[in-house]
Write an enzyme that holds these catalytic residues in place. Structure first.
Site, mmCIF file in Angstrom:
data_model
loop_
_atom_site.group_PDB
_atom_site.id
_atom_site.type_symbol
_atom_site.label_atom_id
_atom_site.label_comp_id
_atom_site.label_asym_id
_atom_site.label_seq_id
_atom_site.Cartn_x
_atom_site.Cartn_y
_atom_site.Cartn_z
ATOM 1 N N LYS A 126 -0.345 -10.457 7.206
ATOM 2 C CA LYS A 126 -0.109 -8.746 7.583
ATOM 3 C C LYS A 126 -2.183 -8.747 8.388
ATOM 4 C CE LYS A 126 0.454 -3.982 6.153
ATOM 5 N NZ LYS A 126 1.155 -2.943 4.789
ATOM 6 N N THR A 165 0.993 -0.857 0.153
ATOM 7 C CA THR A 165 0.723 0.372 -0.247
ATOM 8 C C THR A 165 1.355 1.405 0.188
ATOM 9 O OG1 THR A 165 -1.811 -1.049 0.971
ATOM 10 C CG2 THR A 165 -1.516 1.523 1.329
ATOM 11 N N ILE A 199 4.506 -4.997 10.133
ATOM 12 C CA ILE A 199 4.937 -3.879 8.523
ATOM 13 C C ILE A 199 4.266 -2.772 8.705
ATOM 14 C CG2 ILE A 199 4.636 -4.022 6.022
ATOM 15 C CD1 ILE A 199 3.657 -7.267 6.910
ATOM 16 N N TYR A 216 -2.457 -10.531 2.974
ATOM 17 C CA TYR A 216 -2.831 -8.915 3.135
ATOM 18 C C TYR A 216 -3.933 -8.570 3.322
ATOM 19 C CZ TYR A 216 -1.776 -4.183 3.331
ATOM 20 O OH TYR A 216 -1.556 -2.671 3.536
ATOM 21 N N ARG A 273 -9.108 -0.981 3.258
ATOM 22 C CA ARG A 273 -9.015 -0.336 1.089
ATOM 23 C C ARG A 273 -9.942 -1.506 0.595
ATOM 24 N NH1 ARG A 273 -4.591 3.324 -0.077
ATOM 25 N NH2 ARG A 273 -3.555 4.114 1.853
ATOM 26 N N TYR A 316 -11.929 -3.889 -4.438
ATOM 27 C CA TYR A 316 -12.646 -3.028 -5.852
ATOM 28 C C TYR A 316 -13.524 -4.488 -5.579
ATOM 29 C CZ TYR A 316 -15.731 -0.909 -9.193
ATOM 30 O OH TYR A 316 -16.780 -0.669 -10.072
#
Length: 306
Positions: free
Chosen positions: A170, A52, A212, A141, A146, A115
């Site tokens: 993560k 990201t 992270i 992840y 997001r 999305y």
């Protein structure tokens, strides 16, 4: 590298390095290499790119491969290297993950497709196909803020059981109940990493393998030291650093990551603080807050202006 060995190697502060751009939005590879070297010299335990913080969604697949290749060569085996290879497109994710293996990456980090909002069974099929396509370790992840979908703990556990090379996740997830359940269902030898700055210390306390953290872009030594203190049994020292870092963590998320981090690095003289559209630098008000915070941490001098 055996997957159990990989779990031990990928512990600590994995720095998610930003991608520096020039004013014309081309990639500044010279500054990029300098940042990676600075991270390693500052004690970061591993390097990640094109996550990201690296603005991967603004890059072409070819650019991402070039950034990954440059990072891999720059790291040169000094610390583990973990590129982000996930996209919203399954075939592109396969391509990038295979490319990571071919260039010699130690593992790949694969984000939940954004999305699309796939259901849990679709996520299982997606990640299993990715894991089955390579022989390197995979770190999932999960960043629901997001991606608009949460990778549930039961789904993670199913993937960990069926895919020996899926060694961790993560969690950029403020739901602390969820992250506890990840270790409950996956086993405490599963590598859990915090992607939420304020949860870096709490996740270590429940058995996490490290963090992270975007803050490592600005204060790599301190972010690594948080893990070092915990690992050494210096609980009070780790707690002190956790609270000491809060103001910096907060200001670096006053706007969309990595805009504040790039602004800070610009003030520190590390990069030119350019982002690719549709992102842009923060407002003057936020820039002022960033400057004041950097001054309080003695990361810049008084003569640095906005």
């Amino acid at each position: 590298m055996a997957f159990e060995e990989a779990k031990q190697r990928f512990r600590g502060s994995i720095a998610p390095v930003i991608t520096p751009f020039n004013e014309d939005e081309s990639i500044d590879f010279e500054k990029f290499q300098e940042l990676i070297n600075w991270q390693i010299d500052s004690g970061s335990h591993a390097i990640s790119v094109t996550g990201t913080s690296g603005e991967p969604s603004s890059m072409s697949i070819e650019e991402r491969e070039q950034v990954m290749e440059t990072a891999c060569k720059t790291v040169n085996g000094r610390v583990p290297f973990l590129p982000g290879t996930g996209t919203t497109n399954h075939q592109e994710t396969l391509r990038l993950t295979k490319a990571a293996q071919e260039m010699g990456a130690d593992a790949a980090m694969v984000i939940v497709p954004y999305y699309n909002k796939p259901n849990q069974h679709a996520l299982y099929k997606h990640f299993k196909a990715i894991a089955d396509s390579v022989d390197i370790p995979i770190i999932l992840y999960n960043i629901p803020g997001r991606t608009a979908v949460n990778l549930e703990a039961i789904t993670i556990a199913r993937l960990a059981e069926d895919c020996p090379n899926i060694i961790g996740v993560k969690e950029s997830n403020k739901d602390f109940e969820h992250v506890n359940k990840v270790l409950l269902h996956c086993g405490r030898d599963f590598n859990l990493y915090s992607g939420i700055e304020v949860l870096c210390y709490p996740m270590l306390a429940i058995g996490g393998a490290g963090h992270i953290s975007a803050t490592a872009n600005v204060a790599p030594r301190e972010v690594a030291e948080l893990y070092n203190r915990w690992e050494a049994g210096d609980i009070k020292g780790a707690q002190d650093l956790h609270y000491q870092m809060m103001a910096l963590n907060d200001v670096l998320f006053r706007d969309t990551n990595p805009a504040p981090a790039k602004t800070a690095l610009g003030m520190m003289g590390k990069i030119k603080p350019f982002l690719r559209k549709p992102l842009d630098i923060p407002s003057k008000e936020i820039q002022k807050e960033i400057r004041e915070t950097l001054l309080s941490y003695q990361l810049i001098s008084e003569d640095v202006k906005i």
